[in-house]
Design an enzyme around this catalytic site. Structure first.
Site, short mmCIF file in Angstrom:
data_model
loop_
_atom_site.label_atom_id
_atom_site.label_comp_id
_atom_site.label_asym_id
_atom_site.label_seq_id
_atom_site.Cartn_x
_atom_site.Cartn_y
_atom_site.Cartn_z
N ASN A 31 24.88 -19.87 7.52
CA ASN A 31 24.53 -20.38 8.85
C ASN A 31 25.82 -20.84 9.51
O ASN A 31 26.84 -21.02 8.83
CB ASN A 31 23.45 -21.49 8.75
CG ASN A 31 23.98 -22.77 8.13
OD1 ASN A 31 24.99 -23.32 8.59
ND2 ASN A 31 23.31 -23.26 7.10
N ASP A 74 22.15 -24.99 -2.63
CA ASP A 74 21.25 -25.37 -1.53
C ASP A 74 19.87 -25.81 -2.01
O ASP A 74 18.98 -26.08 -1.18
CB ASP A 74 21.10 -24.19 -0.54
CG ASP A 74 22.23 -24.12 0.48
OD1 ASP A 74 22.89 -25.15 0.72
OD2 ASP A 74 22.46 -23.02 1.03
N ASN A 80 12.91 -26.17 2.25
CA ASN A 80 12.83 -24.71 2.23
C ASN A 80 12.10 -24.14 1.03
O ASN A 80 12.06 -22.92 0.85
CB ASN A 80 14.23 -24.10 2.31
CG ASN A 80 14.92 -24.43 3.61
OD1 ASN A 80 16.02 -24.96 3.62
ND2 ASN A 80 14.27 -24.15 4.72
N ARG A 99 20.03 -17.57 -1.82
CA ARG A 99 19.04 -18.63 -2.08
C ARG A 99 17.82 -18.14 -2.86
O ARG A 99 16.96 -18.95 -3.21
CB ARG A 99 18.61 -19.31 -0.76
CG ARG A 99 19.75 -20.06 -0.08
CD ARG A 99 19.26 -21.08 0.95
NE ARG A 99 18.52 -22.17 0.31
CZ ARG A 99 17.92 -23.17 0.98
NH1 ARG A 99 17.98 -23.20 2.30
NH2 ARG A 99 17.27 -24.12 0.34
N HIS A 175 16.50 -22.84 11.68
CA HIS A 175 15.19 -23.25 11.14
C HIS A 175 14.47 -24.10 12.18
O HIS A 175 15.11 -24.90 12.89
CB HIS A 175 15.35 -24.12 9.87
CG HIS A 175 15.59 -23.36 8.61
ND1 HIS A 175 16.48 -23.81 7.63
CD2 HIS A 175 15.05 -22.22 8.11
CE1 HIS A 175 16.47 -22.96 6.61
NE2 HIS A 175 15.62 -21.99 6.88
N ASP A 177 12.84 -26.79 11.80
CA ASP A 177 12.96 -28.26 11.64
C ASP A 177 14.27 -28.83 12.19
O ASP A 177 14.51 -30.02 12.10
CB ASP A 177 12.73 -28.68 10.17
CG ASP A 177 13.81 -28.23 9.22
OD1 ASP A 177 14.77 -27.55 9.65
OD2 ASP A 177 13.70 -28.55 8.02
N ALA A 263 26.58 -28.29 5.30
CA ALA A 263 25.83 -27.10 4.88
C ALA A 263 24.75 -26.74 5.89
O ALA A 263 23.96 -25.82 5.66
CB ALA A 263 25.21 -27.33 3.50
N CYS A 269 15.56 -31.66 6.08
CA CYS A 269 15.82 -30.53 5.18
C CYS A 269 15.86 -30.96 3.71
O CYS A 269 15.61 -30.16 2.83
CB CYS A 269 17.16 -29.87 5.49
SG CYS A 269 17.40 -29.36 7.18
#
Ligand code: ARG
Length: 287
Positions: A31, A74, A80, A99, A175, A177, A263, A269
């Site tokens: 990202n 992550d 997530n 991920r 995302h 959120d 990150a 998150c």
């Protein structure tokens, strides 16, 4: 400005799954916030994570932990992991191979803790509560950068609740959120600049009293807050936002998580709500 008509607290947000940052780092770039040359101060990350846990517990929430795993930096971003509704858990299917190794750890934790694990088809991506947040009787689900619009019909069937899709339109806010935070039954923090025109209409129709963030407030991860009853836990709270939240009857507590922002993630998150249970469709009258 709307007056204080009292908070009707969310029915969820009292139990969270979190993962200690033992193996956290910025080890790849998926990202626009992530830069591998930036180093993470792991001691500070641990202290910030513990600080967030403390603030959530102080606000009345319970925190469960997921075992950290080497090679999955992550995994700290438990939002997530998947989507919870009642006893059903739908594990994420991550967009990026970096991920995907997280998927079995979430499915394992939820299966071991008595949830029914219901899986999406392997052909679609969906990144869990990072992209799907409950509001009223529906899930609002962001798509484009990490989740596919094509996941929504199946997600809706698996969780047994309607899904309203919002197309995300700014790669910094990859995302949902990062752009949307339900506050209570009528209110939410919103960042409409990060959605396409149709997405803005969907939220307008759904949320009677939105608090629209300014671009610098969105960039400060304001929407990535955790709400526990009447407490809003934010990475940092701009005065304008704080004044409105307090006028509505919320308390704001800051939990700085700057190491995690390297990150591309903040308070929300780092948490996955375990107690989401949508009320289900309005009962239809007896024939
Ligand atoms: N580095 C993580 C990623 O890019 C950050 C995830 C943030 N999580 C969230 N729910 N917004 O996937």
């Amino acid at each position: 400005m709307p007056g204080n008509s009292g908070v009707a607290p969310l029915a969820w947000g009292r139990r969270f799954l979190m993962c200690p940052p033992e193996h956290f780092g910025v080890l790849y770039e998926i990202n626009p916030w992530m830069h591998q040359e930036v180093t993470v101060d792991l001691d500070r990350a641990r202290a910030q994570w513990e600080g967030l846990v403390g603030v959530l517990r102080q606000a009345g929430a319970e925190v469960e932990t997921l075992e950290p795993r080497p090679g999955l930096p992550d995994l700290v971003f438990t939002a997530n992991g998947g989507v919870v509704n009642g006893r059903t858990f739908v594990p994420s299917r991550f967009r990026h191979p970096e991920r995907r190794g997280e998927e079995p750890h979430y499915a394992g934790w939820f299966a071991a803790n008595g949830y029914d694990v219901a899986t999406l088809p392997p052909t679609v991506s969906h990144e869990g509560a990072g992209d799907a947040l409950p509001f009223g009787r529906v899930f609002v689900s962001g798509y484009r950068y990490r989740s596919d619009a094509a996941a929504h019909a199946e997600l809706s069937r698996l969780v047994g609740a309607p899904v309203r899709a919002i197309e995300l339109a700014d790669p910094r806010y990859y995302h949902l959120d990062l752009t949307f935070c339900p506050l209570d039954g009528r209110r939410a923090l919103v960042a409409p600049d990060a959605w396409d025109a149709y997405g803005r209409k969907v939220v307008e129709a759904l949320v009677p009293e939105p608090l629209a963030l300014e671009p610098d407030e969105t960039a400060a991860f304001c929407a990535n807050s955790v709400v526990v009853g009447t407490t809003v836990v934010m990475p940092a709270c701009p005065p304008r936002v704080g004044r409105q939240l307090e006028a509505w009857g919320f308390d704001v507590v800051e939990a700085p998580v700057g190491e995690f922002q390297k990150a591309g993630g903040a308070c929300r998150c780092l948490t996955l709500a375990l107690d989401v249970e949508l009320p289900g469709p309005a009962p239809s009258p007896r024939p």
